[in-house]
Design an enzyme around this catalytic site. Structure first.
Site, PDB file in Angstrom:
ATOM      1  N   ALA A 117     -23.905 -36.916  57.409  1.00 55.52           N
ATOM      2  CA  ALA A 117     -24.221 -37.186  58.737  1.00 55.52           C
ATOM      3  C   ALA A 117     -24.935 -38.357  59.329  1.00 55.52           C
ATOM      4  O   ALA A 117     -25.421 -39.107  58.200  1.00 55.52           O
ATOM      5  CB  ALA A 117     -25.227 -36.222  59.053  1.00 55.52           C
ATOM      6  N   PRO A 118     -24.585 -39.000  60.482  1.00 58.47           N
ATOM      7  CA  PRO A 118     -23.951 -38.159  61.590  1.00 58.47           C
ATOM      8  C   PRO A 118     -22.520 -38.182  61.461  1.00 58.47           C
ATOM      9  O   PRO A 118     -21.825 -37.668  62.394  1.00 58.47           O
ATOM     10  CB  PRO A 118     -24.438 -39.125  62.622  1.00 58.47           C
ATOM     11  CG  PRO A 118     -24.876 -40.344  62.227  1.00 58.47           C
ATOM     12  CD  PRO A 118     -25.089 -40.254  60.899  1.00 58.47           C
ATOM     13  N   GLY A 119     -21.854 -38.911  60.385  1.00 56.57           N
ATOM     14  CA  GLY A 119     -20.259 -38.870  60.574  1.00 56.57           C
ATOM     15  C   GLY A 119     -19.588 -40.065  60.685  1.00 56.57           C
ATOM     16  O   GLY A 119     -18.433 -39.833  60.702  1.00 56.57           O
ATOM     17  N   GLY A 120     -20.062 -41.258  60.604  1.00 63.25           N
ATOM     18  CA  GLY A 120     -19.496 -42.426  60.630  1.00 63.25           C
ATOM     19  C   GLY A 120     -18.342 -42.603  59.575  1.00 63.25           C
ATOM     20  O   GLY A 120     -17.113 -42.973  59.961  1.00 63.25           O
ATOM     21  N   ARG A 144     -28.913 -32.186  61.318  1.00 56.32           N
ATOM     22  CA  ARG A 144     -27.981 -33.484  61.042  1.00 56.32           C
ATOM     23  C   ARG A 144     -26.721 -32.954  61.004  1.00 56.32           C
ATOM     24  O   ARG A 144     -25.632 -33.211  61.346  1.00 56.32           O
ATOM     25  CB  ARG A 144     -28.551 -34.300  60.002  1.00 56.32           C
ATOM     26  CG  ARG A 144     -29.756 -35.069  60.499  1.00 56.32           C
ATOM     27  CD  ARG A 144     -30.241 -35.961  59.368  1.00 56.32           C
ATOM     28  NE  ARG A 144     -29.435 -36.972  59.045  1.00 56.32           N
ATOM     29  CZ  ARG A 144     -29.037 -38.087  59.655  1.00 56.32           C
ATOM     30  NH1 ARG A 144     -29.854 -38.372  60.780  1.00 56.32           N
ATOM     31  NH2 ARG A 144     -28.338 -39.018  59.176  1.00 56.32           N
ATOM     32  N   ASP A 183     -22.907 -41.958  50.356  1.00 55.83           N
ATOM     33  CA  ASP A 183     -23.610 -43.137  51.464  1.00 55.83           C
ATOM     34  C   ASP A 183     -25.081 -42.549  51.197  1.00 55.83           C
ATOM     35  O   ASP A 183     -25.598 -41.773  52.260  1.00 55.83           O
ATOM     36  CB  ASP A 183     -23.239 -42.970  52.914  1.00 55.83           C
ATOM     37  CG  ASP A 183     -23.618 -43.942  53.581  1.00 55.83           C
ATOM     38  OD1 ASP A 183     -23.912 -45.094  53.147  1.00 55.83           O
ATOM     39  OD2 ASP A 183     -23.806 -43.902  54.896  1.00 55.83           O
ATOM     40  N   CYS A 236     -27.835 -48.707  52.480  1.00 56.19           N
ATOM     41  CA  CYS A 236     -28.002 -49.665  53.365  1.00 56.19           C
ATOM     42  C   CYS A 236     -29.158 -50.454  52.795  1.00 56.19           C
ATOM     43  O   CYS A 236     -30.201 -50.796  53.982  1.00 56.19           O
ATOM     44  CB  CYS A 236     -27.819 -49.346  55.019  1.00 56.19           C
ATOM     45  SG  CYS A 236     -29.492 -48.117  55.179  1.00 56.19           S
TER      46      CYS A 236
HETATM   47  N1  SAM Z   1     -22.647 -41.439  55.958  1.00 59.73           N
HETATM   48  C1  SAM Z   1     -23.336 -41.401  57.253  1.00 59.73           C
HETATM   49  C2  SAM Z   1     -22.767 -42.145  58.191  1.00 59.73           C
HETATM   50  O1  SAM Z   1     -21.872 -42.967  57.996  1.00 59.73           O
HETATM   51  O2  SAM Z   1     -22.703 -41.610  59.246  1.00 59.73           O
HETATM   52  C3  SAM Z   1     -24.691 -41.823  56.890  1.00 59.73           C
HETATM   53  C4  SAM Z   1     -25.581 -41.186  55.834  1.00 59.73           C
HETATM   54  S1  SAM Z   1     -27.242 -41.464  55.715  1.00 59.73           S
HETATM   55  C5  SAM Z   1     -27.284 -43.002  55.051  1.00 59.73           C
HETATM   56  C6  SAM Z   1     -27.796 -40.646  54.397  1.00 59.73           C
HETATM   57  C7  SAM Z   1     -27.758 -39.121  54.680  1.00 59.73           C
HETATM   58  O3  SAM Z   1     -28.177 -38.197  53.439  1.00 59.73           O
HETATM   59  C8  SAM Z   1     -28.529 -38.485  55.666  1.00 59.73           C
HETATM   60  O4  SAM Z   1     -27.749 -37.812  56.696  1.00 59.73           O
HETATM   61  C9  SAM Z   1     -29.662 -37.534  55.049  1.00 59.73           C
HETATM   62  O5  SAM Z   1     -29.964 -36.301  55.978  1.00 59.73           O
HETATM   63  C10 SAM Z   1     -28.864 -37.287  53.672  1.00 59.73           C
HETATM   64  N2  SAM Z   1     -29.896 -36.556  52.573  1.00 59.73           N
HETATM   65  C11 SAM Z   1     -31.162 -36.969  52.769  1.00 59.73           C
HETATM   66  N3  SAM Z   1     -31.565 -36.406  51.626  1.00 59.73           N
HETATM   67  C12 SAM Z   1     -30.541 -35.827  51.013  1.00 59.73           C
HETATM   68  C13 SAM Z   1     -30.606 -35.327  49.677  1.00 59.73           C
HETATM   69  N4  SAM Z   1     -31.708 -35.217  48.916  1.00 59.73           N
HETATM   70  N5  SAM Z   1     -29.344 -35.131  49.146  1.00 59.73           N
HETATM   71  C14 SAM Z   1     -28.098 -35.485  49.967  1.00 59.73           C
HETATM   72  N6  SAM Z   1     -28.292 -35.898  50.983  1.00 59.73           N
HETATM   73  C15 SAM Z   1     -29.246 -36.128  51.481  1.00 59.73           C
END
Ligand code: SAM
Length: 464
Positions: A117-120, A144, A183, A236
């Protein structure tokens, strides 16, 4: 360079400054500091499966065929094309995944985006796979996952399954995926320019917490890739604990081979290397003073040829608590009624029909046995006696809608439709009519003769 929003200059955490000084040296650190107090450029990635011609002044993003920097940030919410899934607003560094997929000729197949999420990145993977693969887009946090589902629906390719699971739930899918992207949730140092909160929340303790959480996630993710498949890990953030250390951890835990990504020197992406398990592995850092994009780190590993491969088995009598499989004879009737070509497999869920590609049906069945499904393929709608109530999901998907008349809206009318207001035009055909804007499907109306009902989903409507 035209920028629109500037970060108020706030002090950087002292420990962060020391860490960056060590990574960059004094002279370069000053350039870095200046860059993160500059503003970010707006960029979009166009959906190659939808008709869209970019009308804003723009410049291409070097490592992406579908990514563009915009000279100014438009009022995206009021642009009907974004609601039709014609493009996705995405920060440029993240689009580097497109270069990885194409330059390494990564085979298509069954992919997993574990933190989606959000799905990029999921929409990017979905476009790469097209008709030749299936993407499992997973997000652990429920609200999310809902946003992820919406973005997958708008992107509209019908080759994705959205799940809402903790990485731990993927245990039964060891050796199942051709590619796993993580990610990871991280300390967000690369977002300091865009996000003041990321600066405020940063601490060395938080870096340690993030690194420990990433290890827990990667301990699961590392096992899910099949022999010769790929693991892509990104953050990031800049620090070594969340980046290089994760390469060390993965290569000590699992057997992976190094992958080097071809780079153009002009992109200024900085390669880093990690010696582990007698091999040299590579990572790539995007610093905001060097590249046109936000801070980012990415590495690609290839699972060794001896690793396990799990192929889904044919299930003789597919049973699921709420999914019902549709058998051949009824499928042919549906193909006929809906104008499809027979390449789909149908299911019903709560009386609504869904379609996925028949080629990935066994994989889908396996996923559906273990995961919490939020969405899959394309939801087509419900059948009432001999009438279809077509779904919004079908409207915005790339599947044909040949049996329905269309009506092209002006920009002003399209915005009214997206606000779910009544439409004043009185020259609609009767029954279900597909509303389009610049030939992009936006949703349905039903013309009852004395009344026109707007079927745009209430929860998606434009509120501004
Ligand atoms: N890949 C997404 C994009 O490009 O739109 C962005 C992902 S963001 C950097 C990381 C994601 O990991 C978030 O949506 C968050 O909710 C999720 N997250 C948080 N804790 C997590 C966990 N313990 N295991 C897996 N995912 C987790």
């Amino acid at each position: 360079m035209p920028y629109l929003y500037a970060m108020p200059e706030t002090k950087l955490p002292v420990a962060f400054e020391s860490q960056m000084l060590e990574l960059l040296g004094k002279a370069e650190f000053e350039q870095f500091r200046k860059a993160i107090n500059n503003t970010s450029r707006t960029s979009i990635r166009v959906n190659p499966s939808k008709t869209f011609s970019l009308s804003w002044p723009s410049t291409p993003i070097a490592w992406s065929k579908t990514g563009f920097f915009l000279e100014e940030r438009p009022a995206f919410t009021l642009d009907p094309s974004i609601h039709a899934g014609a493009y996705y607003v995405q920060e440029a560094s993240s689009m580097f995944i497109e270069h990885i997929l194409h330059s390494l000729h990564i085979p298509k197949g069954i992919y997993l985006d574990l933190a989606a999420a959000p799905g990029g990145k999921s929409t990017l993977l979905s476009s790469y796979l097209g008709d030749e693969g299936m993407l499992i887009a997973n997000e652990v946090i429920q609200p999310r996952a809902q946003i992820l589902k919406e973005n997958i629906i708008k992107w509209g390719l019908g080759n994705a399954v959205v799940t809402n699971n903790d990485p731990e739930h993927f245990g039964p899918l060891e050796g199942f995926f051709d590619l796993v992207l993580v990610d990871a949730p991280c300390s967000g140092e690369g977002m300091f320019r865009k996000d003041a909160q990321a600066r405020e929340e940063w601490s060395l303790d938080n870096v340690q917490l993030c690194s420990a959480r990433q290890k827990r996630i990667m301990d699961q993710a590392g096992a899910l890739v099949k022999a010769d498949g790929y693991l892509v890990y990104s953050t990031c953030t800049f620090n070594e604990q969340e980046n290089e250390d994760m390469i060390r951890f993965l290569t000590e835990e699992f057997s992976y081979e190094p992958v080097r990504i071809p780079l153009d020197a002009g992109w200024n992406i900085r390669e880093t290397s990690v010696d582990s398990d007698g091999k040299t592995f590579y990572g790539y850092r995007f610093f905001p003073h060097l590249v046109e994009g936000e801070g980012f780190f990415i590495t690609v590993l290839k699972r060794s040829a001896e690793a396990y491969i799990q192929e889904p088995k044919r299930v003789k009598d597919f049973k699921h608590p709420y999914l019902k499989e549709i058998w051949n004879r009824e499928s042919s009737v549906l193909d006929e009624e809906l104008g499809f070509d027979g390449s789909g497999k149908y299911y019903t869920l709560n009386d609504s029909y869904f379609r996925i590609s028949i080629d990935w049906n066994l994989h889908f069945q396996k996923i559906s046995q273990h995961m919490s499904l939020k969405y899959f393929g394309v939801e087509l709608g419900k059948k009432q006696k001999n009438d279809w109530i077509p779904s919004h999901e079908w409207a915005v998907s790339v599947l044909p809608k040949n049996n329905f008349p269309t009506h092209e809206l002006s920009e002003a009318e399209a915005v009214e439709f997206l606000r779910k207001n009544d439409l004043v035009t009185d020259n609609f055909s009767t029954g279900w009519v597909l509303m389009t804007y610049k030939n992009l499907p936006l949703g349905w109306i039903k013309n009852l003769g004395n009344r026109v009902n707007n079927y745009y989903p209430k929860e998606w409507r434009i509120r501004m």
